[in-house]
Structure formats: C-alpha cells, structure tokens
Design an enzyme around this catalytic site. Sequence first.
Site, PDB file in Angstrom:
ATOM      1  N   HIS A   1       9.314  -3.088   0.995  1.00 57.69           N
ATOM      2  CA  HIS A   1       8.722  -1.901   1.614  1.00 57.69           C
ATOM      3  C   HIS A   1       8.431  -2.069   3.098  1.00 57.69           C
ATOM      4  O   HIS A   1       8.697  -1.175   3.885  1.00 57.69           O
ATOM      5  CB  HIS A   1       7.430  -1.562   0.871  1.00 57.69           C
ATOM      6  CG  HIS A   1       6.744  -0.333   1.366  1.00 57.69           C
ATOM      7  ND1 HIS A   1       7.348   0.905   1.349  1.00 57.69           N
ATOM      8  CD2 HIS A   1       5.499  -0.139   1.894  1.00 57.69           C
ATOM      9  CE1 HIS A   1       6.509   1.813   1.839  1.00 57.69           C
ATOM     10  NE2 HIS A   1       5.386   1.209   2.195  1.00 57.69           N
TER      11      HIS A   1
ATOM     12  N   HIS B   1       6.270  -2.985  -2.165  1.00 61.03           N
ATOM     13  CA  HIS B   1       5.401  -1.939  -2.716  1.00 61.03           C
ATOM     14  C   HIS B   1       5.526  -1.997  -4.229  1.00 61.03           C
ATOM     15  O   HIS B   1       6.636  -2.024  -4.762  1.00 61.03           O
ATOM     16  CB  HIS B   1       5.827  -0.559  -2.202  1.00 61.03           C
ATOM     17  CG  HIS B   1       4.758   0.473  -2.374  1.00 61.03           C
ATOM     18  ND1 HIS B   1       4.377   0.943  -3.617  1.00 61.03           N
ATOM     19  CD2 HIS B   1       3.984   1.113  -1.474  1.00 61.03           C
ATOM     20  CE1 HIS B   1       3.409   1.830  -3.450  1.00 61.03           C
ATOM     21  NE2 HIS B   1       3.152   1.954  -2.162  1.00 61.03           N
TER      22      HIS B   1
ATOM     23  N   GLU C   1      -7.083   4.114  -0.921  1.00 63.59           N
ATOM     24  CA  GLU C   1      -5.889   3.358  -1.283  1.00 63.59           C
ATOM     25  C   GLU C   1      -6.271   1.899  -1.533  1.00 63.59           C
ATOM     26  O   GLU C   1      -7.359   1.450  -1.169  1.00 63.59           O
ATOM     27  CB  GLU C   1      -4.813   3.470  -0.186  1.00 63.59           C
ATOM     28  CG  GLU C   1      -4.275   4.887  -0.047  1.00 63.59           C
ATOM     29  CD  GLU C   1      -3.100   4.991   0.904  1.00 63.59           C
ATOM     30  OE1 GLU C   1      -2.718   3.960   1.499  1.00 63.59           O
ATOM     31  OE2 GLU C   1      -2.557   6.098   1.057  1.00 63.59           O
TER      32      GLU C   1
ATOM     33  N   ARG D   1      -1.363  -4.685  -2.315  1.00 66.12           N
ATOM     34  CA  ARG D   1       0.027  -4.546  -2.755  1.00 66.12           C
ATOM     35  C   ARG D   1       0.641  -5.872  -3.193  1.00 66.12           C
ATOM     36  O   ARG D   1       1.431  -5.907  -4.137  1.00 66.12           O
ATOM     37  CB  ARG D   1       0.857  -3.923  -1.627  1.00 66.12           C
ATOM     38  CG  ARG D   1       0.505  -2.477  -1.376  1.00 66.12           C
ATOM     39  CD  ARG D   1       1.228  -1.932  -0.156  1.00 66.12           C
ATOM     40  NE  ARG D   1       0.913  -0.514   0.016  1.00 66.12           N
ATOM     41  CZ  ARG D   1       1.319   0.224   1.035  1.00 66.12           C
ATOM     42  NH1 ARG D   1       2.051  -0.331   1.979  1.00 66.12           N
ATOM     43  NH2 ARG D   1       0.995   1.488   1.116  1.00 66.12           N
TER      44      ARG D   1
ATOM     45  N   ARG E   1       0.333  -6.314   4.684  1.00 64.80           N
ATOM     46  CA  ARG E   1      -0.236  -5.143   5.358  1.00 64.80           C
ATOM     47  C   ARG E   1      -1.187  -4.372   4.454  1.00 64.80           C
ATOM     48  O   ARG E   1      -0.852  -4.069   3.312  1.00 64.80           O
ATOM     49  CB  ARG E   1       0.905  -4.226   5.826  1.00 64.80           C
ATOM     50  CG  ARG E   1       0.408  -2.921   6.441  1.00 64.80           C
ATOM     51  CD  ARG E   1       1.532  -2.127   7.049  1.00 64.80           C
ATOM     52  NE  ARG E   1       2.479  -1.610   6.072  1.00 64.80           N
ATOM     53  CZ  ARG E   1       2.332  -0.460   5.421  1.00 64.80           C
ATOM     54  NH1 ARG E   1       1.240   0.272   5.595  1.00 64.80           N
ATOM     55  NH2 ARG E   1       3.253  -0.049   4.579  1.00 64.80           N
TER      56      ARG E   1
ATOM     57  N   GLN F   1       4.374   8.330   2.619  1.00 65.36           N
ATOM     58  CA  GLN F   1       3.639   9.336   1.852  1.00 65.36           C
ATOM     59  C   GLN F   1       2.137   9.284   2.121  1.00 65.36           C
ATOM     60  O   GLN F   1       1.478  10.309   2.221  1.00 65.36           O
ATOM     61  CB  GLN F   1       3.891   9.125   0.354  1.00 65.36           C
ATOM     62  CG  GLN F   1       5.317   9.370  -0.071  1.00 65.36           C
ATOM     63  CD  GLN F   1       5.531   9.057  -1.545  1.00 65.36           C
ATOM     64  OE1 GLN F   1       4.583   8.846  -2.299  1.00 65.36           O
ATOM     65  NE2 GLN F   1       6.780   9.026  -1.964  1.00 65.36           N
ATOM     66  N   GLY F   2       1.602   8.076   2.244  1.00 61.52           N
ATOM     67  CA  GLY F   2       0.150   7.893   2.284  1.00 61.52           C
ATOM     68  C   GLY F   2      -0.535   8.540   3.464  1.00 61.52           C
ATOM     69  O   GLY F   2      -1.034   9.663   3.386  1.00 61.52           O
TER      70      GLY F   2
END
Length: 504
Positions: free
Chosen positions: A343, A235, A116, A282, A378, A48-49
């Site tokens: 994720h 996530h 983000e 995250r 990540r 999505q990001g």
Amino acid sequence: MKKSDVIIVGTGIAGLSLALHLIEKNKALKIVLLAKGDPCATNTSLAQGGLAVVCDRLIDSYEEHIQDTLAAGQGKCNLEIVEMVIKQAPQRLQELIKWGAEFDADRKGKLDLALEGGHSHQRVVHYKDKTGWHIQEVLWNKIKSHPSIEIIDNALAVDIIKENIYNTERAVGLTFFDRNNQFSAVYAPHIVLATGGSGHIFNYTSNPENATGDGVAMALRAGVSVKDMQYVQFHPTALFEKKKGNLFLISEALRGFGAHVVNYKEERFLYHYDVRGELATRDIVSKAIATEMIISNEENVFLDLRHLNNKGFEKHFPTIFSNLKEKGFDYKIDLIPIVPAAHYQCGGIEVNENGQTSLKNLYALGECSCTGLHGANRLASNSLIEALVFSHNVAEVIAHDKNNDVLYYEHSHNHKPEFIAPTILKDFNLQVKNWMTFSLLTNSFESKQIVLSNLHKIHSDLMECLGYYNRCKECCELENMLDVAMLILEHSCQYQGIESEQFA
C-alpha cells in the site's frame, strides 16, 4: 530542447499542491508537470480515508497525535519532522479548503472526524470514502487551465541529467519518453520528484498500475541518497479476487466504523495478536492476517460487515458499497474476502525538512520521499497531510532561490532497429511480482537472498538485451521495478543482519 523554471514529475497531491503554491508566489514561473499516464490516475485519487489533523484541541492535542505517529513508526521516526508536520497540519488543511476542498461535517457544521487504526482520537478529516479523489479533482481543476503550467501526460521520466557547475554537482534536467515513445529532455534549475510509490512490484497491491518506483530508481541511478526501503506498508484489508494483483482497497475507516476481521471459522482472531483488535496499526493487523492464512492454509480471511448499521454504512462509505455490489457481494449476508496488499512505501529518497535531496536542485515529495515522518510504518491518514506540508516547504525554498544558472545541451538517444518483444518484458514483470510478497519481507535472510539473486539475474538479462535492442517505456519501467525490488531486499537483509547482531 525544452526549458522551464521548475519541473515537477507527478500529478498527485504533492505535485499539484506544489505547483499551486509556486504560482501563488510567482505567476510568471514556467512550470512543466509530467504525468506518467492520465494526470488524475494517481495514488492520491484512490485514497479513501482522509487527512489526520488535530482540529479540536479541547478533546485532542498535538502531543497525542505525535505519540500515535511515533508508536506506529516503531521508534524509527524523526521526532523533529513529526512535530513539524503535525503542528503545521491545521494551516495546510485550511489552505486546501481555501483552494476549494470540502469535507464532511456534522449537523452543527463542525468537521466530522473519523477514527482509524493507531489513532487515540477521532481526527481524520474526510470527504465520504473518496477523500483523495475529491482533493485530486479540486487541485486539478485549479491547475489544468493555468497558462504558465505546461502539462505533459503519458510521459515516463527516465533519468536525471546532472552537471558539475562551479565545482558543485547539481540536477539540471531530466530525460523522458513522451506519449509517442519519443525520447526527449527538459531542463530547469529546480527539479521535483513526486512520482508516488512502488506497489506494483508486489503480487498484491492497492496502487494504480503506474506505481513502479520510478522516482526512487531515477534517484538511485543518479547517486542520490535513498533510505529505509525495507519499510513497505501493507494495507490489511484489500478485497481479494482470484488471479488479480491490483486490488480494491477497503478503507481502514470502515474498521473504525465497526467492521470485524474474521477467519473461515468466523472467529475474530485479531485480539490474539493485539489488545486493540481491529484498531491496531496496519503492520500488526497485516501480519496477524498473514499468520492466520498460514495457520488455516487458506488464501484469504474476511471482513464482516453484516452487523453494521445499513444506512450509516451506505451513507459514509458509498464507494465501498457500490464496489462490493458491483462485484456481486451483499454485505448484509456475505463475508467479504480480504488479504494484505502493498500500500505505501515508507522509505524512499532521503530529504530534509525542505524536501531537498543529497543532489543540489533536486527535491522529492510525497510517497517517493523519505522524510522521517513515518519511520517503519505509516500511521493511517498521515500521508496526504505530509504531502501538503512538504509541498509548502519546497515552494518556500524554490521561491527564494536566486541561483538559476543551468547549462543546456542537446541530449541524444541511440536508436537501434528493434524493440524487446513485449512478451519477454511481460514475463520478466510477472516473475518480479510473483517473488515480491508480504511473506518474503517477513521471511528469513536466506529466502530474501535467493530472490535477490534471481532479480539480479533478470536485471542482468535485461541490460544485455538493451545492448542490442532499442530502449522503450516498458523496458525502462521494468528496469525501475527491478532496481527498487533489489533495493528493498538489500535494505531488508542489511537491517535483518544488524538486528541479528543486536540480539545475539
């Protein structure tokens, strides 16, 4: 017997962009693309990001993006790789735009950059909240009708075929099951694994059902170096639904837009764990949520969207808005239940800066590879740009490699009269997922050893069954899940042991 110049296993951004680069360099190249299921049902399509790229060096810098990546990776990143990816990123983005990708822009026509978690600046290039879907569509439309690219869909790659040629062991092909469950082989002087991650070995994941660690398992069985599998990124904001393991991801960009994470008392608890609150990385947010769930003895926490600008939310996040509406949530009134979900696989098949593995002629790209960019965790939206950079580098190597000698031979498959009962395979599959949880990875050495022993027992039982029954797609996939789950726990136990010695 099928022959090709290049075999690419996987049809996400890594595999498709590599195929495009190769065709642009040499239109006569014969390329075989293997897709495990529908070629467009990939992790890429669910992203999505967006792509983290330094687009305006007056307000942002390569150095700041590098430092954000290193901080997220907890000191485990390869600095040279981080610098290479981030400095190449703008050029790779422009190639993607040249291929037809479009991204959101502001009123002045400049790229609309999102913020983000873990980023010190707004630098995420996006197409609403379905960037991956858009990229997948653009690349697929350019690839699917090209005459020199053969696409084999609904095919499960099984094992790498190796030969010792001129005193050097190298990959020369691979075996696979086709859509009719027929066993076959394809040969080429260049073999690329772009098979994605392993989210579906866990109880909760944002990954599609075909993400069962196939590439890593194939590499492992071929004796190829695999690294850092203990680093699995969860996530923090997957939409929680009872009795469901494959969860809808709620983009991190929504927290950058202002969404809050709250507990059952409607308290914003993340600031107790990190001064960045919702914009922490995250790993920190996931661990804080898991801890809060243990403290409260509840099975989820919540995302609070009630205070957001309605028009802004619905404009920028149409996919999330429609999904919540479809599931009966009114974001203006309801708190949205969330849990951490597996994720992204940060470790994987060890590669150099050109995507080359420890086995000659075998390359790995995307999530199944361990490039050194991500370290232990990540940074958001670094994965799509990593895939573009490494596909470009791999294409350069393959295009200039003149050593195309491959020995071909018929690859046999022993057929037995019966298959293992699907109910047995499904039961084994569920046991693996029930054991593999976020809590387990953060739990004690002893807890991991118990689960590892249980996984070894299932693996042993499966191998014994295969002595009597025919091999099929489903049992190969289960074998891959077991191989990767055991590897994650083995690496985790080793790392935990080293850490204990260092702090003793």
